[in-house]
Scaffold this motif. Structure first.
Motif, PDB file in Angstrom:
ATOM      1  N   PHE A   1       0.829  -1.204   0.000  1.00 30.52           N
ATOM      2  CA  PHE A   1       0.000   0.000   0.000  1.00 30.52           C
ATOM      3  C   PHE A   1       0.865   1.256   0.000  1.00 30.52           C
ATOM      4  N   ASN A   2       1.850   1.273   0.879  1.00 30.64           N
ATOM      5  CA  ASN A   2       2.689   2.464   1.011  1.00 30.64           C
ATOM      6  C   ASN A   2       3.452   2.774  -0.264  1.00 30.64           C
ATOM      7  N   MET A   3       4.033   1.773  -0.892  1.00 35.49           N
ATOM      8  CA  MET A   3       4.798   2.016  -2.119  1.00 35.49           C
ATOM      9  C   MET A   3       3.870   2.441  -3.262  1.00 35.49           C
ATOM     10  N   LEU A   4       2.698   1.803  -3.353  1.00 35.64           N
ATOM     11  CA  LEU A   4       1.747   2.207  -4.389  1.00 35.64           C
ATOM     12  C   LEU A   4       1.232   3.624  -4.156  1.00 35.64           C
TER      13      LEU A   4
ATOM     14  N   TYR B   1       2.694   6.226  -3.472  1.00 34.22           N
ATOM     15  CA  TYR B   1       3.543   7.254  -4.080  1.00 34.22           C
ATOM     16  C   TYR B   1       3.185   7.502  -5.548  1.00 34.22           C
ATOM     17  N   VAL B   2       2.813   6.455  -6.252  1.00 30.50           N
ATOM     18  CA  VAL B   2       2.623   6.570  -7.699  1.00 30.50           C
ATOM     19  C   VAL B   2       1.172   6.428  -8.138  1.00 30.50           C
ATOM     20  N   CYS B   3       0.350   5.905  -7.282  1.00 30.92           N
ATOM     21  CA  CYS B   3      -1.035   5.603  -7.629  1.00 30.92           C
ATOM     22  C   CYS B   3      -1.953   6.744  -7.190  1.00 30.92           C
ATOM     23  N   PRO B   4      -2.751   7.315  -8.093  1.00 31.46           N
ATOM     24  CA  PRO B   4      -3.664   8.380  -7.671  1.00 31.46           C
ATOM     25  C   PRO B   4      -4.713   7.848  -6.702  1.00 31.46           C
ATOM     26  N   ILE B   5      -5.159   8.715  -5.826  1.00 36.22           N
ATOM     27  CA  ILE B   5      -6.103   8.292  -4.788  1.00 36.22           C
ATOM     28  C   ILE B   5      -7.382   7.716  -5.391  1.00 36.22           C
ATOM     29  N   GLU B   6      -7.756   8.192  -6.585  1.00 40.03           N
ATOM     30  CA  GLU B   6      -8.973   7.689  -7.235  1.00 40.03           C
ATOM     31  C   GLU B   6      -8.877   6.200  -7.531  1.00 40.03           C
ATOM     32  N   GLU B   7      -7.664   5.728  -7.798  1.00 38.30           N
ATOM     33  CA  GLU B   7      -7.466   4.295  -8.066  1.00 38.30           C
ATOM     34  C   GLU B   7      -7.780   3.471  -6.833  1.00 38.30           C
ATOM     35  N   PHE B   8      -7.318   3.939  -5.676  1.00 36.95           N
ATOM     36  CA  PHE B   8      -7.630   3.249  -4.423  1.00 36.95           C
ATOM     37  C   PHE B   8      -9.125   3.326  -4.124  1.00 36.95           C
ATOM     38  N   GLU B   9      -9.706   4.490  -4.364  1.00 39.32           N
ATOM     39  CA  GLU B   9     -11.121   4.693  -4.034  1.00 39.32           C
ATOM     40  C   GLU B   9     -12.032   3.771  -4.830  1.00 39.32           C
ATOM     41  N   ARG B  10     -11.612   3.359  -6.018  1.00 37.80           N
ATOM     42  CA  ARG B  10     -12.405   2.406  -6.808  1.00 37.80           C
ATOM     43  C   ARG B  10     -12.633   1.105  -6.048  1.00 37.80           C
ATOM     44  N   TYR B  11     -11.686   0.780  -5.162  1.00 38.83           N
ATOM     45  CA  TYR B  11     -11.792  -0.436  -4.361  1.00 38.83           C
ATOM     46  C   TYR B  11     -12.290  -0.136  -2.939  1.00 38.83           C
ATOM     47  N   GLY B  12     -12.704   1.110  -2.685  1.00 32.38           N
ATOM     48  CA  GLY B  12     -13.156   1.480  -1.348  1.00 32.38           C
ATOM     49  C   GLY B  12     -12.013   1.612  -0.366  1.00 32.38           C
ATOM     50  N   ILE B  13     -10.821   1.945  -0.867  1.00 31.75           N
ATOM     51  CA  ILE B  13      -9.625   2.041  -0.017  1.00 31.75           C
ATOM     52  C   ILE B  13      -9.285   3.512   0.217  1.00 31.75           C
ATOM     53  N   TYR B  14      -9.277   3.890   1.500  1.00 35.13           N
ATOM     54  CA  TYR B  14      -8.927   5.262   1.884  1.00 35.13           C
ATOM     55  C   TYR B  14      -7.766   5.287   2.868  1.00 35.13           C
TER      56      TYR B  14
ATOM     57  N   ASP C   1      -7.985  -0.088   5.231  1.00 34.63           N
ATOM     58  CA  ASP C   1      -8.899  -0.485   4.148  1.00 34.63           C
ATOM     59  C   ASP C   1      -8.194  -1.406   3.159  1.00 34.63           C
ATOM     60  N   PHE C   2      -6.916  -1.126   2.890  1.00 33.73           N
ATOM     61  CA  PHE C   2      -6.140  -1.956   1.965  1.00 33.73           C
ATOM     62  C   PHE C   2      -6.031  -3.383   2.502  1.00 33.73           C
ATOM     63  N   ILE C   3      -5.709  -3.505   3.805  1.00 31.45           N
ATOM     64  CA  ILE C   3      -5.607  -4.832   4.425  1.00 31.45           C
ATOM     65  C   ILE C   3      -6.968  -5.517   4.434  1.00 31.45           C
ATOM     66  N   ARG C   4      -8.012  -4.780   4.743  1.00 29.07           N
ATOM     67  CA  ARG C   4      -9.360  -5.346   4.785  1.00 29.07           C
ATOM     68  C   ARG C   4      -9.782  -5.840   3.406  1.00 29.07           C
ATOM     69  N   THR C   5      -9.371  -5.109   2.360  1.00 32.09           N
ATOM     70  CA  THR C   5      -9.769  -5.459   0.995  1.00 32.09           C
ATOM     71  C   THR C   5      -8.964  -6.627   0.437  1.00 32.09           C
ATOM     72  N   PHE C   6      -7.650  -6.620   0.662  1.00 39.93           N
ATOM     73  CA  PHE C   6      -6.790  -7.604   0.011  1.00 39.93           C
ATOM     74  C   PHE C   6      -6.178  -8.629   0.963  1.00 39.93           C
TER      75      PHE C   6
ATOM     76  N   LEU D   1      -5.739  -6.760  -6.961  1.00 40.31           N
ATOM     77  CA  LEU D   1      -4.436  -6.299  -6.479  1.00 40.31           C
ATOM     78  C   LEU D   1      -3.397  -6.345  -7.600  1.00 40.31           C
ATOM     79  N   ARG D   2      -3.395  -7.439  -8.359  1.00 36.13           N
ATOM     80  CA  ARG D   2      -2.451  -7.552  -9.485  1.00 36.13           C
ATOM     81  C   ARG D   2      -2.701  -6.462 -10.530  1.00 36.13           C
ATOM     82  N   THR D   3      -3.977  -6.203 -10.823  1.00 38.59           N
ATOM     83  CA  THR D   3      -4.316  -5.178 -11.805  1.00 38.59           C
ATOM     84  C   THR D   3      -3.764  -3.830 -11.376  1.00 38.59           C
ATOM     85  N   MET D   4      -4.009  -3.468 -10.119  1.00 39.91           N
ATOM     86  CA  MET D   4      -3.523  -2.184  -9.609  1.00 39.91           C
ATOM     87  C   MET D   4      -1.994  -2.155  -9.601  1.00 39.91           C
ATOM     88  N   PHE D   5      -1.397  -3.243  -9.120  1.00 40.02           N
ATOM     89  CA  PHE D   5       0.057  -3.295  -8.988  1.00 40.02           C
ATOM     90  C   PHE D   5       0.738  -3.160 -10.344  1.00 40.02           C
ATOM     91  N   HIS D   6       0.298  -3.956 -11.314  1.00 36.73           N
ATOM     92  CA  HIS D   6       0.972  -3.959 -12.616  1.00 36.73           C
ATOM     93  C   HIS D   6       0.645  -2.729 -13.465  1.00 36.73           C
TER      94      HIS D   6
END
Length: 198
Positions: A104-107, A109-122, A126-131, A161-166
């Motif tokens: 989560f922390n490394m992503l 830096y490069v991932c816009p917040i909207e990308e996380f919000e698509r998965y309900g991650i704030y 939330d990241f741990i709860r989701t994945f 998770l793979r989709t977001m990561f890659h």
């Protein structure tokens, strides 16, 4: 009452934190950077902590935050906002080593917040709860007794998770650069060893 007084005092103390510039040195936001390339970026992996519940989950390492990582988080967030979500490039041979918090922390830096919000991650929680796949586990204490507590046993929703990561991570290995990186020859072998009762 005491907690409200303490909270009000802190709010007053930090209400203008970061709004007034001091000294003669140039400030990051005034330098006009459009891109930052950070090598060995894994030193910035401890920027956001999990909440109280996930601090006590077995098999879920949670390192304390570091000032250098928090500083980088603010600067890269400013850079992304100023450049349409672009401009942050991070290089590392070991971006993630111990914990899903690091993913989560490394992503972040490069991932816009909207990308996380698509998965309900704030938040990191939330990241741990989701994945993260969390179940009750029996954990052996130093005393030798077993206690039942929540434990991270794996991941779930791996496709997401793979989709977001890659989408934001370009992974390369030595095999991708045969002309530049020469790997020494090696022979792989397995040796079976019988364990004794001792």
């Amino acid at each position: 009452y005491d907690e409200d007084v303490r909270k009000a005092r802190l709010e007053q103390q930090y209400s203008d934190e970061g709004t007034a510039k001091k000294g003669e040195l140039p400030y990051y936001e005034d330098m006009g950077f459009t891109d930052v390339i950070a090598d060995e970026c894994h030193i910035y992996k401890n920027n956001l902590l999990g909440g109280e519940h996930y601090q006590n989950v077995a098999y879920l390492p949670a390192a304390p935050t570091s000032k250098i990582a928090l500083d980088m988080t603010m600067k890269m967030s400013f850079l992304r906002d100023a450049n349409g979500g672009r401009g942050v490039y991070m290089l590392s041979a070991t971006p993630v080593t111990n914990s899903p918090f690091e993913i989560f922390n490394m992503l972040s830096y490069v991932c816009p917040i909207e990308e996380f919000e698509r998965y309900g991650i704030y938040t990191p929680d939330d990241f741990i709860r989701t994945f993260g796949d969390i179940m009750s586990v029996d954990k052996q204490m130093v005393s030798g007794e077993f206690k039942t507590r929540d434990g991270l046993i794996g991941f779930k929703q791996l496709d997401g998770l793979r989709t977001m990561f890659h989408k934001y991570v370009n992974m390369k290995s030595a095999e991708d650069f045969p002309d530049q990186i020469k790997l020494p020859p090696f022979e792989e072998s397995n040796l079976d060893v019988e364990l004794s009762a001792d």
